[in-house]
Design a protein around this motif. Sequence first.
Motif, PDB file in Angstrom:
ATOM      1  N   LEU A  48       0.892  -0.844   0.335  1.00 42.56           N
ATOM      2  CA  LEU A  48      -0.065   0.161   0.104  1.00 42.56           C
ATOM      3  C   LEU A  48       0.464   1.075  -0.285  1.00 42.56           C
ATOM      4  CD1 LEU A  48      -3.155   0.350   0.191  1.00 42.56           C
ATOM      5  CD2 LEU A  48      -2.889   0.438   2.548  1.00 42.56           C
ATOM      6  N   GLN A  49       0.572   1.934  -1.425  1.00 38.29           N
ATOM      7  CA  GLN A  49       1.454   3.572  -1.479  1.00 38.29           C
ATOM      8  C   GLN A  49       0.207   4.467  -1.395  1.00 38.29           C
ATOM      9  OE1 GLN A  49       5.008   4.402  -1.228  1.00 38.29           O
ATOM     10  NE2 GLN A  49       4.426   1.998  -0.446  1.00 38.29           N
ATOM     11  N   ARG A  50       0.967   5.689  -1.265  1.00 35.55           N
ATOM     12  CA  ARG A  50      -0.429   6.970  -1.195  1.00 35.55           C
ATOM     13  C   ARG A  50      -0.084   7.520  -2.098  1.00 35.55           C
ATOM     14  NH1 ARG A  50       1.586   8.291   3.695  1.00 35.55           N
ATOM     15  NH2 ARG A  50       0.018   7.383   5.768  1.00 35.55           N
ATOM     16  N   TRP A  51       1.336   7.025  -3.573  1.00 34.21           N
ATOM     17  CA  TRP A  51       1.195   7.680  -5.080  1.00 34.21           C
ATOM     18  C   TRP A  51       0.086   6.747  -5.618  1.00 34.21           C
ATOM     19  CZ3 TRP A  51       1.616   3.674  -8.320  1.00 34.21           C
ATOM     20  CH2 TRP A  51       2.808   2.949  -8.249  1.00 34.21           C
ATOM     21  N   GLN A  52      -0.085   5.546  -5.135  1.00 37.83           N
ATOM     22  CA  GLN A  52      -1.287   4.889  -5.529  1.00 37.83           C
ATOM     23  C   GLN A  52      -2.748   4.583  -5.201  1.00 37.83           C
ATOM     24  OE1 GLN A  52      -1.278   0.774  -3.447  1.00 37.83           O
ATOM     25  NE2 GLN A  52       0.415   0.540  -4.493  1.00 37.83           N
ATOM     26  N   GLN A  96     -10.210   5.874  -0.214  1.00 44.34           N
ATOM     27  CA  GLN A  96      -8.412   5.169   0.270  1.00 44.34           C
ATOM     28  C   GLN A  96      -7.693   5.721   0.657  1.00 44.34           C
ATOM     29  OE1 GLN A  96      -7.881   3.351  -4.029  1.00 44.34           O
ATOM     30  NE2 GLN A  96      -8.728   1.398  -3.116  1.00 44.34           N
ATOM     31  N   LEU A  97      -7.301   7.088  -0.170  1.00 44.29           N
ATOM     32  CA  LEU A  97      -6.791   8.258   0.623  1.00 44.29           C
ATOM     33  C   LEU A  97      -6.814   8.617   1.909  1.00 44.29           C
ATOM     34  CD1 LEU A  97      -3.972  10.060  -0.200  1.00 44.29           C
ATOM     35  CD2 LEU A  97      -5.510  11.872  -1.405  1.00 44.29           C
ATOM     36  N   TRP A  98      -8.287   8.943   2.234  1.00 46.87           N
ATOM     37  CA  TRP A  98      -8.750   9.613   3.277  1.00 46.87           C
ATOM     38  C   TRP A  98      -8.364   8.199   4.235  1.00 46.87           C
ATOM     39  CZ3 TRP A  98     -13.252   7.383   6.598  1.00 46.87           C
ATOM     40  CH2 TRP A  98     -13.580   8.696   7.066  1.00 46.87           C
ATOM     41  N   GLN A  99      -8.452   7.320   4.034  1.00 48.71           N
ATOM     42  CA  GLN A  99      -8.809   5.975   4.988  1.00 48.71           C
ATOM     43  C   GLN A  99      -7.158   5.627   5.527  1.00 48.71           C
ATOM     44  OE1 GLN A  99     -10.149   2.916   2.893  1.00 48.71           O
ATOM     45  NE2 GLN A  99     -12.308   2.782   4.056  1.00 48.71           N
ATOM     46  N   ASP A 100      -6.164   5.952   4.653  1.00 48.92           N
ATOM     47  CA  ASP A 100      -4.823   6.143   4.782  1.00 48.92           C
ATOM     48  C   ASP A 100      -3.447   6.960   5.006  1.00 48.92           C
ATOM     49  OD1 ASP A 100      -5.009   2.941   3.707  1.00 48.92           O
ATOM     50  OD2 ASP A 100      -4.301   3.991   1.720  1.00 48.92           O
ATOM     51  N   ASP A 105       3.887   5.636   7.158  1.00 46.11           N
ATOM     52  CA  ASP A 105       5.076   4.359   5.459  1.00 46.11           C
ATOM     53  C   ASP A 105       5.521   3.568   6.211  1.00 46.11           C
ATOM     54  OD1 ASP A 105       4.548   6.944   3.828  1.00 46.11           O
ATOM     55  OD2 ASP A 105       6.647   7.393   4.441  1.00 46.11           O
ATOM     56  N   GLN A 106       5.677   2.916   7.414  1.00 48.60           N
ATOM     57  CA  GLN A 106       6.081   2.127   7.781  1.00 48.60           C
ATOM     58  C   GLN A 106       4.345   0.916   7.872  1.00 48.60           C
ATOM     59  OE1 GLN A 106       7.111   4.786   9.356  1.00 48.60           O
ATOM     60  NE2 GLN A 106       9.516   3.754   8.121  1.00 48.60           N
ATOM     61  N   ASP A 107       2.967   2.100   8.396  1.00 49.49           N
ATOM     62  CA  ASP A 107       2.286   1.365   8.455  1.00 49.49           C
ATOM     63  C   ASP A 107       1.636   0.414   7.256  1.00 49.49           C
ATOM     64  OD1 ASP A 107       2.463   0.851  11.204  1.00 49.49           O
ATOM     65  OD2 ASP A 107       0.937   2.872  11.128  1.00 49.49           O
ATOM     66  N   LEU A 108       2.045   1.713   6.222  1.00 46.07           N
ATOM     67  CA  LEU A 108       1.442   0.965   4.733  1.00 46.07           C
ATOM     68  C   LEU A 108       1.853  -0.142   4.211  1.00 46.07           C
ATOM     69  CD1 LEU A 108       0.902   4.285   3.621  1.00 46.07           C
ATOM     70  CD2 LEU A 108      -0.854   3.001   3.898  1.00 46.07           C
ATOM     71  N   LEU A 109       3.101  -0.006   4.521  1.00 39.62           N
ATOM     72  CA  LEU A 109       4.452  -1.283   4.304  1.00 39.62           C
ATOM     73  C   LEU A 109       4.291  -2.471   4.896  1.00 39.62           C
ATOM     74  CD1 LEU A 109       7.511   0.310   3.869  1.00 39.62           C
ATOM     75  CD2 LEU A 109       6.101  -0.481   1.699  1.00 39.62           C
ATOM     76  N   LYS A 110       3.393  -2.357   5.664  1.00 44.52           N
ATOM     77  CA  LYS A 110       2.783  -3.930   6.823  1.00 44.52           C
ATOM     78  C   LYS A 110       1.916  -4.642   6.160  1.00 44.52           C
ATOM     79  CE  LYS A 110       5.423  -2.234  11.250  1.00 44.52           C
ATOM     80  NZ  LYS A 110       4.829  -2.043  12.032  1.00 44.52           N
TER      81      LYS A 110
END
Length: 113
Positions: A48-52, A96-100, A105-110
């Motif tokens: 999961l990445q914000r750029w997506q 999706q952006l609002w949820q994340d 960044d570490q949480d997104l990678l997990k």
Amino acid sequence: MLLGAAIVASPWFPVQDPAITGHQTAILNTVAIGLIVFGLSQLEYVALQRWQEVTTILVGLWLIASPYLIGYSADGFLRIYHTTLGAVVVLLGILQLWQDWDQTDQDLLKHGQ
């Protein structure tokens, strides 16, 4: 993923003007956008990445604008399909952006583990 498949199939939806089959640029644009949406949704499973989400929003905005910029806005149903599908893509990207937003960044990678 289903939204990407619906975008790819939209030039061939049943209530379509047969003149769109001669507009190859519109068909190629639609297939490319649908595959991008499909691919971005697949990436959500891996990492999961914000750029997506930002890319999803931009692709949705392009889908909304493409009937007017490419020149097939006179094809009524396809213009309506692309405006509606593009709006759904933009809304899902914003959601999706609002949820994340609060995650690091570490949480997104997990997310994919």
